[in-house]
Write a protein that holds these residues in place. Structure first.
Motif, short mmCIF file in Angstrom:
data_model
loop_
_atom_site.label_atom_id
_atom_site.label_comp_id
_atom_site.label_asym_id
_atom_site.label_seq_id
_atom_site.Cartn_x
_atom_site.Cartn_y
_atom_site.Cartn_z
N GLN A 296 -19.80 54.95 -97.37
CA GLN A 296 -19.10 55.68 -98.42
C GLN A 296 -17.63 55.25 -98.47
OE1 GLN A 296 -19.73 59.89 -97.71
NE2 GLN A 296 -21.48 59.90 -99.11
N ALA A 297 -17.04 55.42 -99.62
CA ALA A 297 -15.62 55.11 -99.79
C ALA A 297 -14.81 55.88 -98.75
CB ALA A 297 -15.16 55.46 -101.19
N GLY A 298 -13.85 55.19 -98.15
CA GLY A 298 -13.04 55.77 -97.09
C GLY A 298 -13.57 55.51 -95.70
N GLY A 299 -14.79 55.00 -95.63
CA GLY A 299 -15.40 54.73 -94.34
C GLY A 299 -14.98 53.40 -93.74
N SER A 300 -15.62 53.07 -92.62
CA SER A 300 -15.27 51.84 -91.88
C SER A 300 -16.52 51.07 -91.52
CB SER A 300 -14.52 52.19 -90.60
OG SER A 300 -13.30 52.85 -90.87
N LEU A 301 -16.33 49.77 -91.40
CA LEU A 301 -17.36 48.88 -90.88
C LEU A 301 -16.68 47.81 -90.04
CD1 LEU A 301 -19.72 48.20 -93.96
CD2 LEU A 301 -20.33 49.46 -91.88
N ARG A 302 -17.43 47.25 -89.10
CA ARG A 302 -16.92 46.15 -88.30
C ARG A 302 -17.91 44.99 -88.36
NH1 ARG A 302 -16.51 45.16 -81.88
NH2 ARG A 302 -14.50 44.05 -81.79
N LEU A 303 -17.45 43.88 -88.88
CA LEU A 303 -18.28 42.68 -88.96
C LEU A 303 -18.02 41.79 -87.75
CD1 LEU A 303 -17.81 41.71 -92.74
CD2 LEU A 303 -19.43 43.32 -91.72
N SER A 304 -19.08 41.12 -87.31
CA SER A 304 -18.97 40.17 -86.21
C SER A 304 -19.61 38.85 -86.63
CB SER A 304 -19.69 40.69 -84.96
OG SER A 304 -19.16 41.91 -84.53
N CYS A 305 -19.14 37.77 -86.06
CA CYS A 305 -19.69 36.45 -86.37
C CYS A 305 -19.58 35.57 -85.14
CB CYS A 305 -18.94 35.84 -87.54
SG CYS A 305 -19.41 34.13 -87.91
N ALA A 306 -20.70 34.96 -84.76
CA ALA A 306 -20.73 34.07 -83.60
C ALA A 306 -21.66 32.90 -83.89
CB ALA A 306 -21.21 34.83 -82.36
N PRO A 307 -21.43 31.77 -83.27
CA PRO A 307 -22.31 30.63 -83.51
C PRO A 307 -23.65 30.78 -82.79
CG PRO A 307 -20.63 30.07 -81.90
CD PRO A 307 -20.30 31.43 -82.39
N SER A 308 -24.69 30.15 -83.35
CA SER A 308 -26.02 30.24 -82.76
C SER A 308 -26.17 29.31 -81.56
CB SER A 308 -27.08 29.88 -83.81
OG SER A 308 -26.88 28.56 -84.29
N GLY A 309 -25.23 28.38 -81.43
CA GLY A 309 -25.26 27.45 -80.30
C GLY A 309 -23.84 27.10 -79.87
N SER A 310 -23.74 26.05 -79.12
CA SER A 310 -22.44 25.67 -78.57
C SER A 310 -21.65 24.83 -79.56
CB SER A 310 -22.64 24.87 -77.28
OG SER A 310 -21.40 24.45 -76.77
N ILE A 311 -20.39 25.20 -79.79
CA ILE A 311 -19.48 24.41 -80.61
C ILE A 311 -18.12 24.40 -79.93
CG2 ILE A 311 -20.66 24.91 -82.79
CD1 ILE A 311 -18.43 26.88 -83.43
N SER A 312 -17.28 23.46 -80.33
CA SER A 312 -15.92 23.44 -79.82
C SER A 312 -15.15 24.64 -80.34
CB SER A 312 -15.22 22.16 -80.25
OG SER A 312 -15.87 21.02 -79.76
N SER A 313 -14.12 25.02 -79.61
CA SER A 313 -13.33 26.17 -80.03
C SER A 313 -12.71 25.92 -81.40
CB SER A 313 -12.23 26.44 -79.00
OG SER A 313 -11.46 27.54 -79.37
N PRO A 314 -12.98 26.79 -82.36
CA PRO A 314 -12.45 26.58 -83.71
C PRO A 314 -10.94 26.70 -83.76
CG PRO A 314 -14.27 28.16 -83.70
CD PRO A 314 -13.85 27.97 -82.29
N LYS A 315 -10.33 25.88 -84.60
CA LYS A 315 -8.89 26.04 -84.81
C LYS A 315 -8.61 27.17 -85.78
CE LYS A 315 -7.69 23.00 -88.68
NZ LYS A 315 -6.85 21.88 -89.12
#
Length: 119
Positions: free
Chosen positions: A13-32
């Motif tokens: 609902q309007a006024g509420g909060s959400l937290r999105l997360s994102c991670a790679p499915s495998g190994s990658i170099s540290s993103p810039k």
């Protein structure tokens, strides 16, 4: 092929909060750079927030003061804390990593997660 996996979207609902997360499915170099983009129906994809290296952040004017981007380097994970959500924040949210490989930028994208804010 490594992909980015997003989670945390949903209906709120309007006024509420959400937290999105994102991670790679495998190994990658540290993103810039790690970022979140969104695309609403009939509109172009737009930058929501981005964090470059460990500290420099950029936010779209529409989300300043409401959204916070952060990263966990140990987990190669980026988060988007979204507070005081508004119906106009409704969109598909995509995460993006920029990794430097042999001097060139390589972009990784997630599949998108739906965020719907009801009035």
């Amino acid at each position: 092929q490594v992909q980015l996996v997003e989670s945390g979207g949903g209906l709120v609902q309007a006024g509420g909060s959400l937290r999105l997360s994102c991670a790679p499915s495998g190994s990658i170099s540290s993103p810039k750079a790690m970022g979140w983009y969104r695309q609403a129906p009939g509109k172009q994809r737009e930058l929501v927030a981005r964090i470059i290296n460990d500290s420099s952040t950029n936010y779209a004017d529409a989300v300043k003061g409401r959204f916070t981007i952060s990263r966990d380097n140990a987990k190669n994970t980026v988060y988007l804390q979204m507070n005081s959500l508004r119906p106009e924040d409704t969109a598909v949210y995509y995460c993006n990593f920029v990794v430097v490989l042999f001097g060139f930028n390589r972009n990784y994208w997630g599949q998108g997660t739906q965020v719907t804010v009801s009035s």
